[in-house]
Enzyme design. Structure first.
Site, PDB file in Angstrom:
ATOM      1  N   SER A   1       7.485   4.534   1.389  1.00 22.52           N
ATOM      2  CA  SER A   1       6.968   4.138   0.084  1.00 22.52           C
ATOM      3  C   SER A   1       7.575   2.799  -0.345  1.00 22.52           C
ATOM      4  O   SER A   1       7.403   1.806   0.360  1.00 22.52           O
ATOM      5  CB  SER A   1       7.222   5.258  -0.934  1.00 22.52           C
ATOM      6  OG  SER A   1       6.483   5.046  -2.119  1.00 22.52           O
TER       7      SER A   1
ATOM      8  N   HIS B   1       0.830  11.075   0.422  1.00 25.26           N
ATOM      9  CA  HIS B   1       1.837  10.031   0.260  1.00 25.26           C
ATOM     10  C   HIS B   1       3.153  10.504   0.868  1.00 25.26           C
ATOM     11  O   HIS B   1       3.832  11.373   0.322  1.00 25.26           O
ATOM     12  CB  HIS B   1       2.034   9.687  -1.216  1.00 25.26           C
ATOM     13  CG  HIS B   1       2.949   8.509  -1.423  1.00 25.26           C
ATOM     14  ND1 HIS B   1       2.619   7.243  -1.000  1.00 25.26           N
ATOM     15  CD2 HIS B   1       4.194   8.418  -1.970  1.00 25.26           C
ATOM     16  CE1 HIS B   1       3.606   6.416  -1.298  1.00 25.26           C
ATOM     17  NE2 HIS B   1       4.572   7.105  -1.872  1.00 25.26           N
TER      18      HIS B   1
ATOM     19  N   ASP C   1      -4.005   9.184   0.679  1.00 24.99           N
ATOM     20  CA  ASP C   1      -2.821   8.961  -0.154  1.00 24.99           C
ATOM     21  C   ASP C   1      -3.263   8.763  -1.603  1.00 24.99           C
ATOM     22  O   ASP C   1      -3.973   7.798  -1.908  1.00 24.99           O
ATOM     23  CB  ASP C   1      -2.066   7.726   0.347  1.00 24.99           C
ATOM     24  CG  ASP C   1      -0.748   7.474  -0.394  1.00 24.99           C
ATOM     25  OD1 ASP C   1      -0.586   7.952  -1.541  1.00 24.99           O
ATOM     26  OD2 ASP C   1       0.118   6.792   0.176  1.00 24.99           O
TER      27      ASP C   1
END
Length: 339
Positions: A153, A307, A280
């Protein structure tokens, strides 16, 4: 050598849901269900401070492999926003790499984990120089034949930007891998506010507010925010802190400051991989499809995974572990042949 690809990840229902994948990725339920081997990286781990330059200290954890006479190399892992070296995905990936003979260094960004009291100034996503400097310190203190970096991320965004700068700084980084990285921060912020379900905003905002309160407690003599500002939404609080604590002058300039969209990665000199999922719900896939990448950057868009999830089944292990390990091992073997 045939490497695992995103298309190979084909979970069974209901793990075909990007929302379920995302919610499970950092959940307490997952943490409890993971097999014991997912925590091996905690055994004999050495808690350390590394030099971020200009008096900045960052915390981290080093674990030496013990499965073979010589290490394959040094694997460095970056967590996501409001994660830490002890985030489930970091522990699981680190443990998997240990099994393959990698030494593992897990780095905390400023104000993550329990590090709020180390540096007075607040964390923000454009503090790249200190992370690059810290990686250089890590490379000097734990020299290895090969050094590979993976981030998740926001940590994936940092990994790509660090990969861009490492050669010019003389850091012997051989490979960077980013899982579901933030590509266009302005688009990502819009997505969380405008199209993602409300519970994602609530999750991130609760963690961020808790972190900001911990920072205020660590430095009570410094006013980091007005209490009223903490009640604002993601955009409002981000803008307030940018204007108060940075020199960017506007929220837009700050968000552009850590964007890797478009051609931003065109001059990457080392091999890199970007893995994301089409489902995602946090980082829109459009930003990945608009990237203009050089040949040495692999873009891999899986159909499923959410995600930073990629959870295979009800043992809660992640497809990312084998995916990352396979690519790290390939880099190590390539450099062994060169040597």
């Amino acid at each position: 050598m045939s490497l695992p690809q995103g298309r190979d990840f084909q979970p069974r229902w209901p793990l075909t849901s990007g929302h379920i994948q995302t919610m499970l990725s950092s959940s307490g339920v997952r943490r409890k269900m993971l097999p014991r081997r997912a925590y091996h990286v905690l055994e004999n781990a050495e808690e350390v401070m590394v030099d971020g330059g200009e008096g900045i200290r960052l915390s981290g954890s080093f674990t030496a492999q013990k499965v073979q006479p010589a290490s394959r190399g040094l694997a460095v892992l970056f967590h996501g926003w409001e994660g830490s070296v002890d985030s489930t995905y970091v522990l699981q990936t680190g443990s998997r790499l240990l099994e393959d003979g990698w030494d593992v260094f897990r780095l905390n960004f400023r104000d993550h984990g329990e590090s709020h009291g180390l540096n007075e100034a607040l964390f923000h996503s454009c503090r790249l120089d200190e992370v690059v400097h810290a990686l250089g310190d890590i490379a000097r203190r734990w020299p290895a034949r090969v050094m590979a970096l993976a981030g998740f991320s926001l940590g994936g965004n940092f990994a790509l930007r660090v990969g861009m700068q490492a050669p010019a700084q003389g850091i012997p980084l051989h490979y960077a891998l980013a899982v579901c990285p933030i590509i266009d921060p302005s688009e990502g912020l819009f997505s969380l506010e405008e199209s993602a379900p409300w519970f994602y905003r609530a999750y991130f905002m609760n963690k961020w507010r808790r972190s900001l309160r911990a920072k205020q407690k660590a430095f009570p003599e410094v006013q980091y925010f007005e209490l009223q500002e903490l009640k604002q939404d993601l955009r409002g609080l981000t803008e307030a802190l940018v204007l108060r604590h940075t020199d960017f002058g506007s929220l837009e300039a700050y968000l552009e400051g850590y964007s890797v969209a478009g051609r931003a990665l065109a001059n990457m000199q080392i091999p890199a991989t970007i893995l994301t999922a089409r489902d995602d719900p946090v980082i829109p896939v459009d930003a990945f499809e608009k990237l203009e990448l050089p040949a040495n950057i692999e873009l891999d868009i899986a159909t499923y995974g959410g995600h930073c999830g990629f959870i295979r089944g009800w043992d809660m292990t992640s497809y990312c572990d084998n995916y990352i390990a396979a690519r790290f091992n390939a880099i190590a073997e390539e450099h062994a042949c060169i040597a």
